[in-house]
Design an enzyme around this catalytic site. Structure first.
Site, PDB file in Angstrom:
ATOM      1  N   HIS A 134       0.784  -1.546  -0.171  1.00  0.00           N
ATOM      2  CA  HIS A 134       0.091  -0.265   0.044  1.00  0.00           C
ATOM      3  C   HIS A 134       1.180   0.755   0.475  1.00  0.00           C
ATOM      4  CE1 HIS A 134      -4.118  -1.116   0.003  1.00  0.00           C
ATOM      5  NE2 HIS A 134      -3.542  -2.440   1.347  1.00  0.00           N
ATOM      6  N   ASP A 164      -0.348   7.013  -2.863  1.00  0.00           N
ATOM      7  CA  ASP A 164      -1.567   7.073  -3.922  1.00  0.00           C
ATOM      8  C   ASP A 164      -1.944   7.713  -4.748  1.00  0.00           C
ATOM      9  OD1 ASP A 164      -2.232   4.575  -3.129  1.00  0.00           O
ATOM     10  OD2 ASP A 164      -4.104   4.892  -1.596  1.00  0.00           O
TER      11      ASP A 164
END
Length: 390
Positions: A134, A164
């Protein structure tokens, strides 16, 4: 839709994180974004995927086509959609799209001009390419996470903004639009490999440049932008709320001292790094003498490089944000407005996230499927038509 990309069609293979954010930006800029969703059903994995899927803000502006991509007939339906698209975006692990029959070579055989955007954390190649991860893991490899936080405490995660969104979704948008511009000249599409590890590293360009010149130390809270300097940081006020100071240039620093009534000669040593801890303690004592609103009344709008630290609930109410329309609230849901601004082809806020399968029939018809074929695919469980079946 309006906006500079109103002539562009994007196929989005549904995912979470940076891919949807990139497609939100493309939709905000006017592109027609057709999201290929799984068939509706009970949550299959739980956790983050179910939490983030079909978000009314990040997934705004989509058309939803619901297809079973494990069925060859569903794969064929998606390939037919790519024939009338300019860009395709997928965020699977490397090789998954190929296993589904939707890899770049197959799609380019149908549409040679297609821009095939691939969004991953580690990239399409490299020893970590197949590993799970992540945002926090991807920015760990760039030096970015190491640089954030207090010197005597663990690194502080910067939400999921650096990997992200900044180093991932925005990088993908730049990549697919650059490839699209090139395709207008060459007539040929290509694959865009956007990796969050690459993007987070790219965002660190200035820090690596400063370190190469000896102006940046490779440890937390030791530099003028990482909280060490008294003139660049956040301070608690008398009411427990916070303000930010960013008075780097000498003229701005001088105005900060003047407006705050600071005449202590030690503050003249702005760039003496050894003085920073003491000066931070002194400035902290000054800022605690007034409430945040009192400091705003004194400093906001001046060249002291000052701003209140607003909560997410407060930000949409700030006069500057209200004047610019930085936030909007359709159906009472507060959210950032599309950005940047365009004077000749302004963007409009797209509609909220659609019901899964709301546009399946419409877009399969657009791809050349006859009404009876669409009905047959629906009855066979290959696609889902939200609402009544035509």
């Amino acid at each position: 839709m309006s906006g500079p990309l109103s002539h562009i069609t994007v196929i989005e293979l549904a995912g979470i994180g940076p891919g949807p954010f990139a497609c939100m930006m493309l939709a905000d800029l006017g592109a027609t974004v057709v999201r290929v969703d799984r068939l509706p059903g009970p949550p299959s994995r739980g956790g983050l995927e179910d939490l983030m899927r079909n978000d009314s803000i990040v997934d705004r502006g989509r058309r939803s086509v619901s297809v079973n991509m494990k069925d060859p007939r569903g794969v064929e339906a998606v390939l037919r959609l790519t024939e009338c698209a300019d860009i395709l975006v997928e965020g699977f692990r490397p090789g998954v799209a190929e296993k589904l029959g939707l890899g770049p070579s197959v799609c380019h055989a149908r549409n040679p001009r297609l821009i095939y955007g691939r969004m991953t954390g580690w990239g399409q190649t490299g020893p970590l390419a197949q590993a799970a991860g992540h945002d926090i893991n991807y920015i760990s490899l760039s030096g970015a996470l190491h640089a954030m936080g207090e010197a005597d405490r663990p690194p502080v995660p910067p939400l999921n903004l650096v990997g992200d969104y900044g180093g991932g979704g925005m990088l993908l948008v730049v990549g697919v639009l650059a490839a699209l511009a090139e395709a207008q000249r060459s007539g040929k599409g290509q694959v865009v490999d956007a990796a969050m590890t690459d993007g987070a590293a790219l965002l660190m360009a200035a820090q690596y440049g400063l370190m190469a010149k000896g102006f940046w130390q490779d440890q937390r809270e030791s530099n003028f932008l990482d909280g060490a300097a008294h003139f660049y940081g956040t301070y608690e006020c008398a009411d427990g709320r916070y303000v930010s100071i960013g008075a780097i240039e000498p003229q701005f620093y001088s105005q900060l001292l003047t407006l705050c009534g600071i005449d202590d000669p030690q503050f003249r040593q702005q760039w003496a790094q050894g003085e920073w801890p003491a000066l931070r303690r002194k400035l902290d004592a000054v800022m605690r003498q007034r409430t945040r609103d009192e400091w705003c009344a004194l400093l906001e709008g001046t060249d002291a490089c000052f701003a209140p630290v607003l909560s997410m609930a407060e930000a949409p109410l700030h006069p500057h944000n209200r004047a610019r329309g930085t936030f909007v609230a359709p159906q009472g849901v507060s959210q950032p407005a599309p950005a940047p601004r365009f004077d000749r082809t302004p963007s409009e806020l797209p509609p909220p996230a659609p019901t899964v399968g709301a546009h399946t029939g419409e877009w399969l018809a657009h791809a050349g499927f006859a009404p009876e074929d669409i009905r047959a695919l629906h009855e066979a469980g290959v696609i889902h038509l939200a609402g009544a079946v035509a």
